[in-house]
Design a protein around this motif. Sequence first.
Motif, short mmCIF file in Angstrom:
data_model
loop_
_atom_site.label_atom_id
_atom_site.label_comp_id
_atom_site.label_asym_id
_atom_site.label_seq_id
_atom_site.Cartn_x
_atom_site.Cartn_y
_atom_site.Cartn_z
N ARG A 84 0.95 -1.02 0.08
CA ARG A 84 -0.05 0.01 0.14
C ARG A 84 1.00 1.13 0.10
O ARG A 84 0.65 2.10 -0.93
N ALA A 85 2.01 1.08 0.85
CA ALA A 85 2.87 2.53 1.03
C ALA A 85 3.32 2.80 -0.31
O ALA A 85 3.57 3.79 -0.87
N ILE A 87 2.59 1.61 -3.51
CA ILE A 87 1.71 2.21 -4.54
C ILE A 87 1.37 3.56 -4.28
O ILE A 87 1.25 4.46 -5.35
N ASP A 88 0.91 4.02 -3.25
CA ASP A 88 0.52 5.25 -2.72
C ASP A 88 1.99 6.40 -3.36
O ASP A 88 1.63 7.28 -3.96
N ASP A 89 3.05 5.79 -2.67
CA ASP A 89 4.35 6.81 -3.27
C ASP A 89 4.59 6.77 -4.61
O ASP A 89 4.91 7.83 -5.27
N ALA A 91 2.33 6.47 -6.96
CA ALA A 91 1.19 7.29 -7.62
C ALA A 91 1.28 8.86 -7.42
O ALA A 91 1.18 9.59 -8.24
N ARG A 92 1.98 9.18 -6.40
CA ARG A 92 2.16 10.53 -5.75
C ARG A 92 3.41 10.99 -6.79
O ARG A 92 3.32 11.88 -7.43
N ALA A 137 -5.12 -1.62 -3.48
CA ALA A 137 -4.41 -0.36 -3.20
C ALA A 137 -4.40 0.19 -4.51
O ALA A 137 -4.24 1.71 -4.20
N ALA A 138 -4.21 -0.16 -5.35
CA ALA A 138 -4.33 0.73 -6.75
C ALA A 138 -5.70 1.16 -7.15
O ALA A 138 -5.67 2.20 -7.99
N TYR A 141 -6.76 4.76 -7.52
CA TYR A 141 -6.07 5.46 -8.73
C TYR A 141 -6.58 5.15 -9.96
O TYR A 141 -6.91 5.95 -10.91
#
Length: 265
Positions: A84-85, A87-89, A91-92, A137-138, A141
């Motif tokens: 999760r971390a 994928i968020d990273d 995407a950012r 997680a994705a 997005y």
Amino acid sequence: MTDFIEPVAYDAVQRFDLRDRVALVTGGAHGLGLAIVTAFLGAGAKVGVLDLDGEALEARMPEMAARGKVVARAVDTRDDDAVRAAIDDIARELGGIDILVNDAATFPSAPLAETDSKTLTAALDVNVVGYLRTVTAALPYLRASGRGRIINFGSVTFFLGHPDGLGAYIATKGAVTGLTRALAREVGVDGITANILAPGAFPTRAEYGLYEDQAAFDRQVIEVQSVKRRGDVSDIASAALFLASDAASFITGQTLLVDGGWTFN
Ligand SMILES: NC(=O)c1ccc[n+]([C@@H]2O[C@H](COP(=O)([O-])OP(=O)(O)OC[C@H]3O[C@@H](n4cnc5c(N)ncnc54)[C@H](O)[C@@H]3O)[C@@H](O)[C@H]2O)c1
């Protein structure tokens, strides 16, 4: 009656363009995943890569970064929080996610009669639950993208029920098929497609570890295929490019077998 105007498709080729897309590929440090990462970079996409093998990712980074925008993270897809971390990273850093490719897999080898529950559970954790982890997680997005693509790796072995000794692996690939078909139903409303890319036999590390007499295996594979050559990783990368692009926006819940006509579904 008004005259019917016959529709044409001169511009259809533009649907293959990935220049404004962000893709995330698991298992991208080696084999078919690596081929897809490099093909996506070649098609102009920005690419995030997750793989257990941090050393291989690091070694590949200079070459990949010279070809386009790429962010790689050493992550085990069995780890909920790390997935999760990362994928968020990614995407950012890359500005969202439009395409998710789940390639990472493990290949336990033993007859089913000698496979204990721990072995199958461990394989499912990477080959199926790992895919669900990245999907969940994705998903925010992919939904925001409005043209999200999920490509999950299946295998020709699911259709064949062999080779011998790969029973646990084959079971996981069956589960990937069910997971992807159910997903396709659930996420279609968000403009997301979910398909299974099912390779035949390809000469990656995973295959080379399996057979003692590689030349004999090559001959066997060519014998059973309709197309009389060994598959090349570019055959898989091209199929992934197609499924990831707007060209495949009306295709979902399907299995694309890329196996030189070994099996027909
Ligand atoms: N090569 C073939 O002939 C073939 C045939 C049918 C299906 N497939 C499928 O294609 C996909 C790729 O296979 P390949 O042959 O390129 O294998 P490979 O071993 O070369 O690559 C697999 C990648 O997944 C990574 N990985 C494994 N476990 C992971 C985890 N827990 N977290 C993160 N990364 C992890 C590995 O480090 C590796 O980079 C797999 O899903 C496989 O089942 C391959």
